[in-house]
Design an enzyme around this catalytic site. Structure first.
Site, PDB file in Angstrom:
ATOM      1  N   ASP A  25      49.294 -19.267 -13.116  1.00  0.00           N
ATOM      2  CA  ASP A  25      49.775 -18.908 -11.809  1.00  0.00           C
ATOM      3  C   ASP A  25      48.050 -18.296 -11.804  1.00  0.00           C
ATOM      4  OD1 ASP A  25      50.339 -17.688  -9.195  1.00  0.00           O
ATOM      5  OD2 ASP A  25      52.731 -18.490 -10.028  1.00  0.00           O
ATOM      6  N   ARG A  51      56.483 -16.462 -10.774  1.00  0.00           N
ATOM      7  CA  ARG A  51      56.771 -15.981  -9.105  1.00  0.00           C
ATOM      8  C   ARG A  51      58.218 -16.932  -9.424  1.00  0.00           C
ATOM      9  NH1 ARG A  51      54.186 -12.764  -3.633  1.00  0.00           N
ATOM     10  NH2 ARG A  51      54.007 -11.241  -5.753  1.00  0.00           N
ATOM     11  N   LYS A  99      54.787 -32.112   1.348  1.00  0.00           N
ATOM     12  CA  LYS A  99      55.637 -32.183   0.764  1.00  0.00           C
ATOM     13  C   LYS A  99      56.355 -33.739   1.129  1.00  0.00           C
ATOM     14  CE  LYS A  99      56.366 -28.400  -0.766  1.00  0.00           C
ATOM     15  NZ  LYS A  99      56.810 -27.701  -2.294  1.00  0.00           N
ATOM     16  N   THR A 153      63.292 -16.823  -2.941  1.00  0.00           N
ATOM     17  CA  THR A 153      61.999 -16.757  -3.859  1.00  0.00           C
ATOM     18  C   THR A 153      61.114 -15.789  -2.890  1.00  0.00           C
ATOM     19  OG1 THR A 153      60.863 -18.237  -3.237  1.00  0.00           O
ATOM     20  CG2 THR A 153      62.358 -18.432  -4.464  1.00  0.00           C
ATOM     21  N   TYR A 167      53.099 -28.333   6.064  1.00  0.00           N
ATOM     22  CA  TYR A 167      54.064 -28.301   5.382  1.00  0.00           C
ATOM     23  C   TYR A 167      54.937 -29.580   4.583  1.00  0.00           C
ATOM     24  CZ  TYR A 167      57.469 -26.153   1.755  1.00  0.00           C
ATOM     25  OH  TYR A 167      58.420 -25.499   0.409  1.00  0.00           O
ATOM     26  N   VAL A 221      45.886 -24.653  -9.057  1.00  0.00           N
ATOM     27  CA  VAL A 221      46.162 -25.960  -8.787  1.00  0.00           C
ATOM     28  C   VAL A 221      44.734 -26.615  -7.844  1.00  0.00           C
ATOM     29  CG1 VAL A 221      48.242 -26.008  -9.510  1.00  0.00           C
ATOM     30  CG2 VAL A 221      47.621 -25.690  -6.954  1.00  0.00           C
ATOM     31  N   ASN A 271      54.520 -27.037  -8.735  1.00  0.00           N
ATOM     32  CA  ASN A 271      55.373 -26.156  -8.819  1.00  0.00           C
ATOM     33  C   ASN A 271      54.930 -24.820  -8.040  1.00  0.00           C
ATOM     34  OD1 ASN A 271      58.046 -24.223  -8.586  1.00  0.00           O
ATOM     35  ND2 ASN A 271      56.310 -23.351  -9.012  1.00  0.00           N
TER      36      ASN A 271
HETATM   37  P1  NAD Z   1      56.785 -18.548  -4.574  1.00  0.00           P
HETATM   38  O1  NAD Z   1      55.597 -17.846  -3.042  1.00  0.00           O
HETATM   39  O2  NAD Z   1      58.187 -17.603  -5.048  1.00  0.00           O
HETATM   40  O3  NAD Z   1      56.271 -18.726  -5.885  1.00  0.00           O
HETATM   41  C1  NAD Z   1      54.591 -19.539  -5.333  1.00  0.00           C
HETATM   42  C2  NAD Z   1      54.037 -19.689  -6.970  1.00  0.00           C
HETATM   43  O4  NAD Z   1      52.728 -20.261  -6.729  1.00  0.00           O
HETATM   44  C3  NAD Z   1      53.832 -18.401  -6.702  1.00  0.00           C
HETATM   45  O5  NAD Z   1      53.678 -17.440  -8.414  1.00  0.00           O
HETATM   46  C4  NAD Z   1      52.035 -18.702  -6.139  1.00  0.00           C
HETATM   47  O6  NAD Z   1      50.827 -17.103  -6.659  1.00  0.00           O
HETATM   48  C5  NAD Z   1      51.986 -18.995  -6.644  1.00  0.00           C
HETATM   49  N1  NAD Z   1      50.599 -19.921  -6.316  1.00  0.00           N
HETATM   50  C6  NAD Z   1      50.726 -20.299  -4.807  1.00  0.00           C
HETATM   51  N2  NAD Z   1      49.148 -20.910  -4.732  1.00  0.00           N
HETATM   52  C7  NAD Z   1      48.589 -21.506  -6.279  1.00  0.00           C
HETATM   53  C8  NAD Z   1      47.600 -21.918  -6.167  1.00  0.00           C
HETATM   54  N3  NAD Z   1      46.892 -22.802  -5.394  1.00  0.00           N
HETATM   55  N4  NAD Z   1      47.636 -22.349  -7.702  1.00  0.00           N
HETATM   56  C9  NAD Z   1      48.225 -21.526  -8.395  1.00  0.00           C
HETATM   57  N5  NAD Z   1      49.686 -20.977  -7.995  1.00  0.00           N
HETATM   58  C10 NAD Z   1      49.905 -21.021  -6.810  1.00  0.00           C
HETATM   59  O7  NAD Z   1      57.923 -19.121  -3.922  1.00  0.00           O
HETATM   60  P2  NAD Z   1      58.464 -20.723  -4.097  1.00  0.00           P
HETATM   61  O8  NAD Z   1      60.526 -20.611  -3.157  1.00  0.00           O
HETATM   62  O9  NAD Z   1      59.295 -20.179  -5.882  1.00  0.00           O
HETATM   63  O10 NAD Z   1      58.315 -21.364  -4.795  1.00  0.00           O
HETATM   64  C11 NAD Z   1      58.130 -22.835  -5.499  1.00  0.00           C
HETATM   65  C12 NAD Z   1      58.311 -23.800  -4.638  1.00  0.00           C
HETATM   66  O11 NAD Z   1      59.252 -24.239  -5.006  1.00  0.00           O
HETATM   67  C13 NAD Z   1      56.572 -24.849  -4.093  1.00  0.00           C
HETATM   68  O12 NAD Z   1      56.197 -25.631  -4.210  1.00  0.00           O
HETATM   69  C14 NAD Z   1      57.972 -24.241  -2.329  1.00  0.00           C
HETATM   70  O13 NAD Z   1      57.296 -25.410  -1.812  1.00  0.00           O
HETATM   71  C15 NAD Z   1      58.839 -25.029  -2.672  1.00  0.00           C
HETATM   72  N6  NAD Z   1      59.856 -24.812  -2.458  1.00  0.00           N
HETATM   73  C16 NAD Z   1      60.636 -23.496  -2.028  1.00  0.00           C
HETATM   74  C17 NAD Z   1      61.695 -23.975  -1.035  1.00  0.00           C
HETATM   75  C18 NAD Z   1      62.753 -22.123  -0.578  1.00  0.00           C
HETATM   76  O14 NAD Z   1      63.599 -22.732  -0.370  1.00  0.00           O
HETATM   77  N7  NAD Z   1      61.636 -20.756  -1.907  1.00  0.00           N
HETATM   78  C19 NAD Z   1      62.638 -24.907  -0.436  1.00  0.00           C
HETATM   79  C20 NAD Z   1      61.602 -26.253  -0.983  1.00  0.00           C
HETATM   80  C21 NAD Z   1      60.739 -26.214  -1.735  1.00  0.00           C
END
Ligand code: NAD
Length: 261
Positions: free
Chosen positions: A37, A16, A156, A187, A152, A61, A87
């Site tokens: 995933d 995702r 991070k 997302t 969180y 993970v 990620n």
């Molecule tokens: P998202 O929820 O769309 O995607 C996260 C993905 O991680 C999902 O496919 C989920 O199934 C997978 N996941 C969750 N737990 C897992 C596990 N234990 N093992 C394997 N996969 C797992 O979120 P996103 O926004 O695309 O997040 C991606 C990264 O970016 C994350 O590390 C998040 O913290 C970081 N991030 C997101 C934002 C934002 O605004 N969306 C901002 C800064 C950082």
């Protein structure tokens, strides 16, 4: 010529959001990609849609044995490992006084321990492949604080610190390690049974319009282009560094006398 020709990438959380976007761009630039995933159906569908240059692998993970199986699978099926994007991530929000130990542990287990396990697992195969690039996804929440997000934020900031230590340890093996710090990106993150992703995105737009100099939230593909740079040899002199992409969010705060919020 693709910018990642002949390279093999593993992207955790690839089913995702930003992870999926990274998988698609890396494959479009010539890489073979392992979409990894916990979401088996969604992950397999993404890999199938990308085509023959992508495979899906179940990966939680937080589990050492899943990482071992993923590394075995990547070496067996794709032949080498050049790029790892740590990620996968989750967020849970609560005021400090109400934050449960279970929630704190859940978030740090995925976001922090998961990155440690991923980096550790990548060292041997990347060394065998002659080097590589590890990209750890932190956040602007690894640069500053934010209320109601203790677990969180802790995870991070930890990712940002581990990135620098790993970069120091692994440089002699030809392995570069950098962190990406996205701002507010559209997302699945933040959505739940009660809130659709669209509702979350709407809220992000309103918030970003007030708080970010560029006045908008970001799209996953805007972070993928940064990940592509770090994955490719174009970033050959970068290691142990932080790459922020946040529409200017962490540049400062608006002067209330000039630019009222
Ligand atoms: P998202 O929820 O769309 O995607 C996260 C993905 O991680 C999902 O496919 C989920 O199934 C997978 N996941 C969750 N737990 C897992 C596990 N234990 N093992 C394997 N996969 C797992 O979120 P996103 O926004 O695309 O997040 C991606 C990264 O970016 C994350 O590390 C998040 O913290 C970081 N991030 C997101 C934002 C934002 O605004 N969306 C901002 C800064 C950082």
């Amino acid at each position: 010529m693709g910018r990642l020709d002949n390279k093999v990438a593993l992207v955790s959380g690839g089913a995702r959001g930003m992870g999926q976007s990274h998988c698609r761009l890396f494959a479009a630039e010539g890489a073979k990609v392992m979409v990894a995933d916990v979401l088996d159906d969604e992950g397999a569908a993404v890999a199938a849609d990308i085509g023959p240059n992508a495979v899906f692998q179940h990966l939680d993970v937080t589990r050492e044995e899943d990482w071992a199986a993923a590394i075995d699978a990547v070496m067996e099926n794709l032949g080498r490992l050049d790029i790892l994007v740590n990620n996968a991530g989750i967020a849970e929000s609560a005021p400090l006084a109400d934050l449960t130990l279970e929630s704190y542990r859940r978030v740090t287990e995925v976001n922090q321990t998961g990155v440690f396990l991923g980096m550790r697992a990548a060292v041997r195969p990347m060394t065998e492949s002659g080097g590589g690039s590890i990209i750890n996804i932190s956040s602007i929440d690894g640069m500053v604080g934010m209320n109601n997000l203790t677990s969180y934020i802790a995870s991070k900031w930890a990712v940002r610190g581990m990135t620098k230590t790993a970069a120091m340890e692994l440089a002699h093996l030809g392995i570069r390690v950098n962190s990406i710090h996205p701002g507010f990106i559209r997302t699945h993150m933040g959505s739940s049974d009660a809130k659709t992703p669209e509702e979350v995105h709407e809220h992000l737009e309103v918030y970003s319009a007030r708080m970010a100099p560029m006045g908008r939230a970001g799209g996953p593909e805007e972070i993928s282009r940064l990940a592509l740079f770090l994955a490719s040899d174009e970033s050959s002199y970068s290691t142990g560094s932080e790459f922020i992409s946040d529409g200017g969010f962490t540049a400062g705060y608006p002067n209330p006398g000039v630019n009222p919020v």
